[in-house]
Write an enzyme that holds these catalytic residues in place. Structure first.
Site, PDB file in Angstrom:
ATOM      1  N   GLU A 127       9.194   1.264  10.978  1.00  0.00           N
ATOM      2  CA  GLU A 127      10.688   2.097  11.118  1.00  0.00           C
ATOM      3  C   GLU A 127       9.790   3.312  11.557  1.00  0.00           C
ATOM      4  O   GLU A 127       9.345   3.924  10.338  1.00  0.00           O
ATOM      5  CB  GLU A 127      11.052   2.102   9.235  1.00  0.00           C
ATOM      6  CG  GLU A 127      12.901   2.457   9.574  1.00  0.00           C
ATOM      7  CD  GLU A 127      12.699   3.956   9.602  1.00  0.00           C
ATOM      8  OE1 GLU A 127      12.459   5.045  10.261  1.00  0.00           O
ATOM      9  OE2 GLU A 127      12.908   4.019   7.676  1.00  0.00           O
ATOM     10  N   GLU A 176       9.160  15.607  16.435  1.00  0.00           N
ATOM     11  CA  GLU A 176       9.315  15.220  15.029  1.00  0.00           C
ATOM     12  C   GLU A 176       8.461  16.682  14.671  1.00  0.00           C
ATOM     13  O   GLU A 176       7.601  16.214  14.212  1.00  0.00           O
ATOM     14  CB  GLU A 176       9.345  13.925  14.971  1.00  0.00           C
ATOM     15  CG  GLU A 176       9.758  14.118  13.138  1.00  0.00           C
ATOM     16  CD  GLU A 176       9.647  12.403  12.419  1.00  0.00           C
ATOM     17  OE1 GLU A 176       8.758  11.602  12.629  1.00  0.00           O
ATOM     18  OE2 GLU A 176      10.635  11.781  12.048  1.00  0.00           O
ATOM     19  N   CYS A 213      12.982  10.341   8.154  1.00  0.00           N
ATOM     20  CA  CYS A 213      12.663  10.191   9.237  1.00  0.00           C
ATOM     21  C   CYS A 213      14.638  10.384  10.596  1.00  0.00           C
ATOM     22  O   CYS A 213      14.714  10.667  11.661  1.00  0.00           O
ATOM     23  CB  CYS A 213      12.656   8.374   9.213  1.00  0.00           C
ATOM     24  SG  CYS A 213      13.620   7.540   8.981  1.00  0.00           S
ATOM     25  N   LYS A 226       0.791  -0.901  -0.004  1.00  0.00           N
ATOM     26  CA  LYS A 226      -0.081  -0.319   0.032  1.00  0.00           C
ATOM     27  C   LYS A 226       0.828   1.647   0.042  1.00  0.00           C
ATOM     28  O   LYS A 226       2.083   1.545   1.012  1.00  0.00           O
ATOM     29  CB  LYS A 226      -0.761   0.188   0.884  1.00  0.00           C
ATOM     30  CG  LYS A 226      -2.391   0.430   0.852  1.00  0.00           C
ATOM     31  CD  LYS A 226      -2.864   2.745   1.388  1.00  0.00           C
ATOM     32  CE  LYS A 226      -2.188   2.898   2.384  1.00  0.00           C
ATOM     33  NZ  LYS A 226      -1.191   4.906   1.412  1.00  0.00           N
TER      34      LYS A 226
HETATM   35  P1  NAI Z   1       1.713   7.823   8.434  1.00  0.00           P
HETATM   36  O1  NAI Z   1       1.894   7.331   9.149  1.00  0.00           O
HETATM   37  O2  NAI Z   1      -0.448   8.602   8.546  1.00  0.00           O
HETATM   38  O3  NAI Z   1       1.855   7.713   6.880  1.00  0.00           O
HETATM   39  C1  NAI Z   1       2.509   6.243   6.560  1.00  0.00           C
HETATM   40  C2  NAI Z   1       1.632   5.864   5.811  1.00  0.00           C
HETATM   41  O4  NAI Z   1       0.812   5.002   6.876  1.00  0.00           O
HETATM   42  C3  NAI Z   1       0.873   6.329   4.003  1.00  0.00           C
HETATM   43  O5  NAI Z   1       0.507   4.783   3.479  1.00  0.00           O
HETATM   44  C4  NAI Z   1      -0.772   5.817   4.985  1.00  0.00           C
HETATM   45  O6  NAI Z   1      -1.917   5.783   3.930  1.00  0.00           O
HETATM   46  C5  NAI Z   1      -0.951   4.540   6.350  1.00  0.00           C
HETATM   47  N1  NAI Z   1      -1.727   4.531   6.693  1.00  0.00           N
HETATM   48  C6  NAI Z   1      -2.378   5.719   7.544  1.00  0.00           C
HETATM   49  N2  NAI Z   1      -3.100   5.169   8.149  1.00  0.00           N
HETATM   50  C7  NAI Z   1      -3.076   3.702   8.709  1.00  0.00           C
HETATM   51  C8  NAI Z   1      -3.166   2.970   9.610  1.00  0.00           C
HETATM   52  N3  NAI Z   1      -4.438   3.007  10.018  1.00  0.00           N
HETATM   53  N4  NAI Z   1      -4.149   1.803   9.057  1.00  0.00           N
HETATM   54  C9  NAI Z   1      -3.482   1.232   8.380  1.00  0.00           C
HETATM   55  N5  NAI Z   1      -1.406   2.372   7.454  1.00  0.00           N
HETATM   56  C10 NAI Z   1      -2.086   3.939   7.917  1.00  0.00           C
HETATM   57  O7  NAI Z   1       2.173   9.529   8.249  1.00  0.00           O
HETATM   58  P2  NAI Z   1       1.553  10.261   7.814  1.00  0.00           P
HETATM   59  O8  NAI Z   1       0.351  10.822   7.695  1.00  0.00           O
HETATM   60  O9  NAI Z   1       1.482  10.617   5.844  1.00  0.00           O
HETATM   61  O10 NAI Z   1       2.687  11.817   8.183  1.00  0.00           O
HETATM   62  C11 NAI Z   1       2.915  12.505   9.947  1.00  0.00           C
HETATM   63  C12 NAI Z   1       4.058  12.170  10.549  1.00  0.00           C
HETATM   64  O11 NAI Z   1       4.834  11.071  10.062  1.00  0.00           O
HETATM   65  C13 NAI Z   1       5.268  12.791   9.764  1.00  0.00           C
HETATM   66  O12 NAI Z   1       4.866  14.368  10.145  1.00  0.00           O
HETATM   67  C14 NAI Z   1       6.896  12.237   9.801  1.00  0.00           C
HETATM   68  O13 NAI Z   1       6.543  13.302  11.201  1.00  0.00           O
HETATM   69  C15 NAI Z   1       6.099  10.836  10.510  1.00  0.00           C
HETATM   70  N6  NAI Z   1       6.329   9.890   9.373  1.00  0.00           N
HETATM   71  C16 NAI Z   1       7.495   9.823   9.375  1.00  0.00           C
HETATM   72  C17 NAI Z   1       7.826   9.175   8.549  1.00  0.00           C
HETATM   73  C18 NAI Z   1       9.445   8.126   8.263  1.00  0.00           C
HETATM   74  O14 NAI Z   1      10.293   7.683   7.440  1.00  0.00           O
HETATM   75  N7  NAI Z   1       9.944   7.905  10.031  1.00  0.00           N
HETATM   76  C19 NAI Z   1       7.637   9.127   6.896  1.00  0.00           C
HETATM   77  C20 NAI Z   1       6.260   9.766   7.084  1.00  0.00           C
HETATM   78  C21 NAI Z   1       5.556   9.652   8.303  1.00  0.00           C
END
Ligand code: NAI
Ligand code: MG
Length: 491
Positions: free
Chosen positions: A263, A394, A297, A188
């Protein structure tokens, strides 16, 4: 490294926008679509099929069938090597097109996508292609007249949920070890950046992966993502993203006892001692925080600088930061593009406002750049105190918090005072000090006199709330294998 040819802004080309299920690109069952937006222009690039529970169900069944009884399940490991290498070759053959597509969907500078992300994507596939036939068990000397050995069998159907910051790299980090181990996949992609994953799906089909081995379901987290996590035919979830999302996933995955690897985020300390090569450390601090618009990250977002060199360090860094070229990510001279979307833009601007309110000093930046696209000026806050929001949370944007310190002990203690533990860096010419501090920092990766040095062979992942498990390296194969013990009576 390869140089980039003049980019062709392929905004007029047609894109793959469907779901990849059981070897075919199809519309979503509901027929719904959602737009994917170019963050540099705020224009819609394409409408993409929106998958939800019904599509996840089809993808999970296809992946299950391919794992349990398809040609993949009987394939020799060395033939998996051949397929993964063929995919790597196809990515390399299409490297310029893929880099441009990534820039269009994500907004990162083309030079970075072409010379950073893409070469590593190819490297990761080749590295794991080499592992497929080297996933060995052991023979174990047990008591009695028994012969015991272990097998490392593929785990099954891997559900993979990835973010938007390094869209293709995340596909590579997830697919390559899973395929090497013999798993099948339901991916996904992030809703902000589905296009390159879909293009890689096309290339995977061209490479000859059997139907159902790689499935891709675009859609939103709360619908497509959540149903993937809940699906009973899926054995494992590998997730990269926000910690709060990981907690939701962990709770849901508990119902079916899925294996999980996470991660997650960070607030990584980057510690500069007075005895460091200051010029090199300035460049490292800059790369550490501003790479990929700060959407990393492992961003070195807490810069600890020793008192004696603090002021000159901040001045030199500010001069370089002010010279950074923001703008059109397709311009090869551009060093910083837009943030991914309006949500992230607003969130980062919110943190900048809090930093100002709470008394940190804006050395440079601190505001939006231009009035179209989600651009934010690279920002340095000095006089940051450990308890300010900008020092604790973050931010995931181009915002650096500079913190002054005096002593080694103090630096280590303050660096470790965070719930995160993804990465850290130390800058000093004193090799004993460097290693001793590296051993005491509670982080999954420590860089000494460098930052953001990644390699397909080097494990990466978090201590504490920054994650569970490791990606890359031999270690990542554990994420996609189950260990079986076989004992034969020799009586
Ligand atoms: P997110 O964790 O919501 O999204 C990442 C992935 O998870 C996307 O594919 C999203 O569709 C999916 N997702 C979201 N809710 C889900 C659920 N309930 N069940 C299963 N999958 C789900 O991150 P978002 O909202 O894009 O960004 C928010 C914050 O997260 C950012 O500001 C940043 O701080 C952090 N982040 C960290 C990352 C990293 O590389 N560690 C990458 C992206 C965001
Ligand atoms: Mg979210």
């Amino acid at each position: 490294m390869a140089t980039v040819t003049e980019p062709r802004r392929e905004t007029q080309r047609t894109f793959q926008t469907q779901l990849l299920i059981d070897g075919k690109f199809v519309d979503s069952r509901s027929g719904k679509t959602f737009p994917t937006v170019n963050p540099a222009t705020e224009e819609v690039i394409a409408e993409v099929a929106e998958g939800d529970a019904a599509d996840i169900d089809l993808a999970a069944k296809a992946a299950r069938k391919a794992f349990d009884s398809g040609p993949w399940s009987k394939m020799d490991a060395r033939d998996r090597t051949r397929l993964i290498n063929r995919l790597a070759d196809l990515i390399e053959d299409n490297i310029d097109e893929l880099a441009e597509l990534e820039v269009l969907d994500n907004g990162k500078p083309l030079a970075e996508a072409r010379n950073g992300d893409l070469p590593m994507v190819v490297d990761v596939f080749r590295y794991y292609a080499g592992w497929a036939d080297k996933i060995h068990g052991q023979t174990i000397p047990v008591r009695g007249n028994n012969f015991t050995y272990t097998r490392r069998e593929p785990l099954g159907v891997a559900g993979q949920i990835i973010p938007w910051n390094f869209p293709m790299m995340m596909v590579a980090w997830k697919w390559a070890p899973a395929l090497a181990a013999g798993c099948t996949i339901v991916l996904k992609p992030a809703e902000q950046t589905p296009l390159t994953a879909l293009r890689m799906g096309e290339l995977a089909m061209e490479a000859g992966f059997p139907n159902g081995v790689i499935n891709i379901v675009n859609g939103f987290g709360e619908t497509a993502g959540a149903s993937l996590v809940a699906h009973p035919l899926v054995d494992k979830i590998a997730f990269t993203g926000e910690g709060n999302t990981a907690k939701i996933i962990m709770r849901s995955a508990a119902e079916t006892m899925k294996r999980i690897t996470f991660e997650l985020g960070g607030k990584s300390p980057n510690i500069v001692f007075a005895d460091a090569d200051i010029e090199k450390a300035v460049d490292g601090a800059l790369l550490g925080i501003y790479l990929n618009q700060g959407q990393c990250c492992c961003a070195g977002s807490r810069l600890f600088v020793q008192e004696e060199v603090h002021d000159q360090f901040v001045n030199r860094l500010a001069a370089k930061v002010q010279a950074r070229k923001l703008g059109d990510p397709f311009d090869l001279k551009t060093q910083q593009g837009p943030q991914i979307d309006k949500n992230q833009f607003d969130r980062i601007m919110g943190y900048i406002a809090k930093g100002k309110e709470q008394g940190a000093r804006v050395v440079t930046g601190g505001e939006r750049h231009g009035d179209k696209g989600f651009f934010i000026k690279p920002t340095i806050f000095a006089d940051v105190k450990d308890d300010m929001d900008i020092a604790r949370d973050e931010i995931f944007g181009p915002v650096l918090s500079v913190i002054k310190f005096k002593e080694v002990e103090e630096a280590v203690t303050r660096a470790n005072t965070t719930d995160f533990g993804l990465a850290a860096a130390v800058w000093t010419r004193d090799i004993a000090k460097a290693h001793s501090i590296a051993h005491r920092l509670r982080a999954g990766t420590v860089w000494i006199n460098c930052y953001d040095v990644f390699d397909a062979a080097a494990p990466f992942g978090g201590f504490k709330t920054s994650g569970i498990g490791r990606e890359l390296g031999e270690k990542a194969l554990d994420n996609y294998t189950e260990l079986k013990t076989v004992t034969v009576s020799l009586d």
